[in-house]
Scaffold this active site. Structure first.
Site, PDB file in Angstrom:
ATOM      1  N   PHE A 142       0.870  -1.182   0.000  1.00 59.59           N
ATOM      2  CA  PHE A 142       0.000   0.000   0.000  1.00 59.59           C
ATOM      3  C   PHE A 142       0.907   1.232   0.000  1.00 59.59           C
ATOM      4  O   PHE A 142       1.580   1.505   0.996  1.00 59.59           O
ATOM      5  CB  PHE A 142      -0.887  -0.025   1.249  1.00 59.59           C
ATOM      6  CG  PHE A 142      -1.955   1.044   1.304  1.00 59.59           C
ATOM      7  CD1 PHE A 142      -2.596   1.493   0.163  1.00 59.59           C
ATOM      8  CD2 PHE A 142      -2.333   1.585   2.532  1.00 59.59           C
ATOM      9  CE1 PHE A 142      -3.596   2.464   0.232  1.00 59.59           C
ATOM     10  CE2 PHE A 142      -3.336   2.554   2.617  1.00 59.59           C
ATOM     11  CZ  PHE A 142      -3.958   2.991   1.458  1.00 59.59           C
ATOM     12  N   THR A 145       2.289   6.612   2.163  1.00 54.92           N
ATOM     13  CA  THR A 145       3.165   7.578   2.834  1.00 54.92           C
ATOM     14  C   THR A 145       4.196   8.174   1.866  1.00 54.92           C
ATOM     15  O   THR A 145       4.696   7.495   0.974  1.00 54.92           O
ATOM     16  CB  THR A 145       3.891   6.859   3.990  1.00 54.92           C
ATOM     17  OG1 THR A 145       2.903   6.356   4.883  1.00 54.92           O
ATOM     18  CG2 THR A 145       4.818   7.797   4.743  1.00 54.92           C
ATOM     19  N   GLU A 146       4.494   9.458   2.086  1.00 59.28           N
ATOM     20  CA  GLU A 146       5.510  10.153   1.277  1.00 59.28           C
ATOM     21  C   GLU A 146       6.495  10.845   2.206  1.00 59.28           C
ATOM     22  O   GLU A 146       6.180  11.094   3.375  1.00 59.28           O
ATOM     23  CB  GLU A 146       4.833  11.199   0.386  1.00 59.28           C
ATOM     24  CG  GLU A 146       3.867  10.587  -0.599  1.00 59.28           C
ATOM     25  CD  GLU A 146       3.352  11.610  -1.616  1.00 59.28           C
ATOM     26  OE1 GLU A 146       3.734  12.801  -1.519  1.00 59.28           O
ATOM     27  OE2 GLU A 146       2.576  11.187  -2.479  1.00 59.28           O
ATOM     28  N   GLU A 381       0.317   3.005  10.126  1.00 58.82           N
ATOM     29  CA  GLU A 381      -1.148   3.061   9.933  1.00 58.82           C
ATOM     30  C   GLU A 381      -1.805   4.072  10.869  1.00 58.82           C
ATOM     31  O   GLU A 381      -2.893   3.827  11.402  1.00 58.82           O
ATOM     32  CB  GLU A 381      -1.775   1.678  10.040  1.00 58.82           C
ATOM     33  CG  GLU A 381      -1.430   0.833   8.816  1.00 58.82           C
ATOM     34  CD  GLU A 381      -2.064  -0.517   8.822  1.00 58.82           C
ATOM     35  OE1 GLU A 381      -3.272  -0.612   9.052  1.00 58.82           O
ATOM     36  OE2 GLU A 381      -1.318  -1.491   8.603  1.00 58.82           O
TER      37      GLU A 381
HETATM   38  N1  COS Z   1     -13.913   7.005   5.930  1.00 57.46           N
HETATM   39  C1  COS Z   1     -14.498   7.702   4.937  1.00 57.46           C
HETATM   40  N2  COS Z   1     -14.341   9.019   4.752  1.00 57.46           N
HETATM   41  C2  COS Z   1     -13.504   9.650   5.590  1.00 57.46           C
HETATM   42  C3  COS Z   1     -12.840   8.999   6.645  1.00 57.46           C
HETATM   43  C4  COS Z   1     -13.080   7.619   6.793  1.00 57.46           C
HETATM   44  N3  COS Z   1     -12.500   6.937   7.778  1.00 57.46           N
HETATM   45  N4  COS Z   1     -12.102   9.893   7.330  1.00 57.46           N
HETATM   46  C5  COS Z   1     -12.293  11.069   6.736  1.00 57.46           C
HETATM   47  N5  COS Z   1     -13.118  10.923   5.696  1.00 57.46           N
HETATM   48  C6  COS Z   1     -13.604  11.977   4.811  1.00 57.46           C
HETATM   49  C7  COS Z   1     -14.193  13.125   5.631  1.00 57.46           C
HETATM   50  O1  COS Z   1     -15.557  12.868   5.916  1.00 57.46           O
HETATM   51  C8  COS Z   1     -14.001  14.306   4.735  1.00 57.46           C
HETATM   52  O2  COS Z   1     -14.998  14.319   3.717  1.00 57.46           O
HETATM   53  P1  COS Z   1     -16.204  15.417   3.754  1.00 57.46           P
HETATM   54  O3  COS Z   1     -15.519  16.752   3.796  1.00 57.46           O
HETATM   55  O4  COS Z   1     -16.925  15.141   2.475  1.00 57.46           O
HETATM   56  O5  COS Z   1     -16.965  15.121   4.985  1.00 57.46           O
HETATM   57  C9  COS Z   1     -12.695  14.017   4.037  1.00 57.46           C
HETATM   58  O6  COS Z   1     -12.502  12.591   4.109  1.00 57.46           O
HETATM   59  C10 COS Z   1     -11.525  14.736   4.685  1.00 57.46           C
HETATM   60  O7  COS Z   1     -11.509  14.358   6.066  1.00 57.46           O
HETATM   61  P2  COS Z   1     -10.714  15.193   7.172  1.00 57.46           P
HETATM   62  O8  COS Z   1     -11.093  16.647   7.035  1.00 57.46           O
HETATM   63  O9  COS Z   1     -10.909  14.517   8.484  1.00 57.46           O
HETATM   64  O10 COS Z   1      -9.213  15.023   6.663  1.00 57.46           O
HETATM   65  P3  COS Z   1      -7.867  15.405   7.338  1.00 57.46           P
HETATM   66  O11 COS Z   1      -6.904  15.712   6.271  1.00 57.46           O
HETATM   67  O12 COS Z   1      -8.068  16.468   8.369  1.00 57.46           O
HETATM   68  O13 COS Z   1      -7.484  14.014   8.046  1.00 57.46           O
HETATM   69  C11 COS Z   1      -6.185  12.614   9.552  1.00 57.46           C
HETATM   70  C12 COS Z   1      -6.583  14.007   9.072  1.00 57.46           C
HETATM   71  C13 COS Z   1      -5.027  12.855  10.481  1.00 57.46           C
HETATM   72  C14 COS Z   1      -7.311  11.948  10.311  1.00 57.46           C
HETATM   73  C15 COS Z   1      -5.781  11.698   8.361  1.00 57.46           C
HETATM   74  O14 COS Z   1      -4.899  12.372   7.482  1.00 57.46           O
HETATM   75  C16 COS Z   1      -5.113  10.427   8.833  1.00 57.46           C
HETATM   76  O15 COS Z   1      -5.751   9.468   9.237  1.00 57.46           O
HETATM   77  N6  COS Z   1      -3.753  10.383   8.783  1.00 57.46           N
HETATM   78  C17 COS Z   1      -2.968   9.233   9.114  1.00 57.46           C
HETATM   79  C18 COS Z   1      -2.586   8.546   7.879  1.00 57.46           C
HETATM   80  C19 COS Z   1      -1.957   7.238   8.145  1.00 57.46           C
HETATM   81  O16 COS Z   1      -2.523   6.397   8.828  1.00 57.46           O
HETATM   82  N7  COS Z   1      -0.773   7.046   7.592  1.00 57.46           N
HETATM   83  C20 COS Z   1      -0.041   5.834   7.781  1.00 57.46           C
HETATM   84  C21 COS Z   1       0.034   5.082   6.546  1.00 57.46           C
HETATM   85  S1  COS Z   1       0.742   3.493   6.828  1.00 57.46           S
HETATM   86  S2  COS Z   1      -0.352   2.512   5.573  1.00 57.46           S
END
Ligand code: COS
Length: 397
Positions: A142, A145-146, A381
């Protein structure tokens, strides 16, 4: 007080015949008989087949994927057209494999996470890859990440622009598990429908696509295949797009919703193993005319470990059950499960190391390996603080 050293020489307290691990959680109402059968069947398989030889991690992972496929366990890692992922099964498998061998858990998990977007949103044609990853004849990764977009996925800079009859991708992805050995990746790239999170899309990227290169193999404290990937004018057909343009962020988050609970389950498996090791060790180590486990302070530590394990299990299987019952989003439940299970497993394992005395930090002892293996789970994750953000947002609306 002198604490003697112990047999077996490598301190591996797993006693296959005694089945130390507490399986009483399987009678909780979250589960059906098929889950109990899965746990028992896999535990028996793992007791005979694991741990794998880890000296060459690439070869070990490839071998594990092949064996997990041949054993039928990888069927659970993906969903064919019309099927849904059974999150309880994913969690049971990760917990069980992690208890036996962290690399086996990794091999299973990446087949699921790598193809998670296809399981949830793929077309019938795209699911041809799933047939292979579920059989163990192809390996997946998957690519999310960047270098400049770790926790903040909305900052994704890799681009995908329309051209040459499909999409042309440029950029870099880092910390990509299975990077270098995968046959196929799901990649998230910026297609620009809107700024930030709403301008991303998901694509299926075969590893042999011209222009995709491994820029660096990354070595970590608990070795597994990991790489920094480069994309230079990689051309993908229109059919490589998963879902619609602009849906990449939601797709990635939906995948993480499912797989974050399973990271918690892996941590739970590590913690259970650590408690087993600590019980065996303290029950056999002679101390002050009795055994180490006769001391109330040691008993207190063992009790705290068991308490954290049960609490983690409840959170994990609550999240998995909610998803399997059809709750559309389990962001909060999955974040709680991952956060608590990984953080508490770190503490449980640390205490198991402590209860082993000097042997706890000695190479070859299970608790030393667990101590290295657990650490990354609090980061990948979604790091622990990202989980706190997700939970807080759900509270604040
Ligand atoms: N399922 C479906 N839709 C989702 C969702 C989910 N779990 N989480 C967010 N969304 C949707 C939101 O509803 C929003 O859409 P709407 O504006 O239409 O409502 C959109 O996606 C953007 O969501 P949000 O504003 O919460 O985005 P952010 O950029 O603020 O998200 C976090 C921030 C930190 C929560 C997110 O970037 C994150 O989870 N980061 C971690 C990433 C990660 O796990 N990296 C490791 C990779 S290893 S594989």
């Amino acid at each position: 007080m002198s604490l003697g050293t112990l047999d077996p020489p490598l301190g591996d307290a797993r006693r296959k015949d005694e089945g130390l691990a507490d399986k009483s959680f399987l009678s909780w109402p979250f589960f059906e008989d098929r889950h109990r059968a899965l746990a028992e069947g896999l535990d028996a398989w793992a007791a005979g087949a694991l741990p794998a030889d880890h000296h060459d991690v690439d070869a070990a992972c490839k071998g594990l994927v092949a064996r997990l496929g041949a054993g039928g366990w990888l069927r659970h890692s993906g969903a064919a057209m019309g099927e849904t992922l059974d999150v309880r099964s994913l969690c049971i498998i990760r917990e069980t494999l992690a208890r036996h061998d962290g690399l086996a858990d990794f091999a299973f998990a990446m087949q699921g996470l790598g193809m998670g977007a296809v399981s949830l949103f793929g077309t019938a044609d795209q699911r041809a890859w799933l047939d292979r990853t579920r059989a163990g004849t192809a390996i997946s990764g998957f690519a999310l990440t960047e270098p400049g977009a770790g926790s903040d996925v909305a900052q994704t800079a890799t681009t995908a622009v329309r051209g040459q009859g499909g999409w042309v991708l440029n950029g870099e992805k880092t910390y990509i598990s299975n990077g270098g050995i995968a046959d196929v990746y799901v990649i998230i790239a910026r297609t620009g429908e809107a700024p930030g999170a709403k301008g991303l899309s998901a694509f299926l990227l075969p590893a042999d696509a011209p222009g995709l290169t491994v820029l660096e193999r990354i070595e970590v404290m608990a070795p597994h295949p990991l790489a920094h990937l480069g994309l230079h004018d990689v051309v993908l057909p229109e059919a490589a797009l998963i879902g619609k343009p602009g849906e990449g962020f939601k797709i990635a988050m939906s995948v993480l919703d499912v797989f974050r609970s399973t990271v918690g389950a892996a941590a739970l498996g590590f913690a259970r193993r650590a408690l087993d090791e600590a019980l065996a060790r303290t029950g056999r180590t002679r101390a002050g005319g009795g055994r180490l486990s006769d001391y109330q302070m040691v008993q207190g530590h063992l009790a705290d470990m068991a308490l954290q394990i049960d609490a983690a299990a409840l959170l994990i299987y609550r999240a998995a059950w909610a998803k399997d019952m059809g709750q559309p989003r389990i962001s909060r439940e999955a974040a709680m499960a991952k956060l608590y299970a990984t953080e508490s497993a770190q503490k449980v394992i640390d205490m198991a190391v402590q209860l082993h005395g000097g042997d706890g930090v000695r190479t070859g002892f299970a608790v030393e390996r667990l101590y290295r293996e657990i650490r990354a789970l609090r980061i990948y994750e979604g790091a622990s603080d990202v989980q706190r953000v997700v939970i807080a947002r759900s509270l604040l609306g």
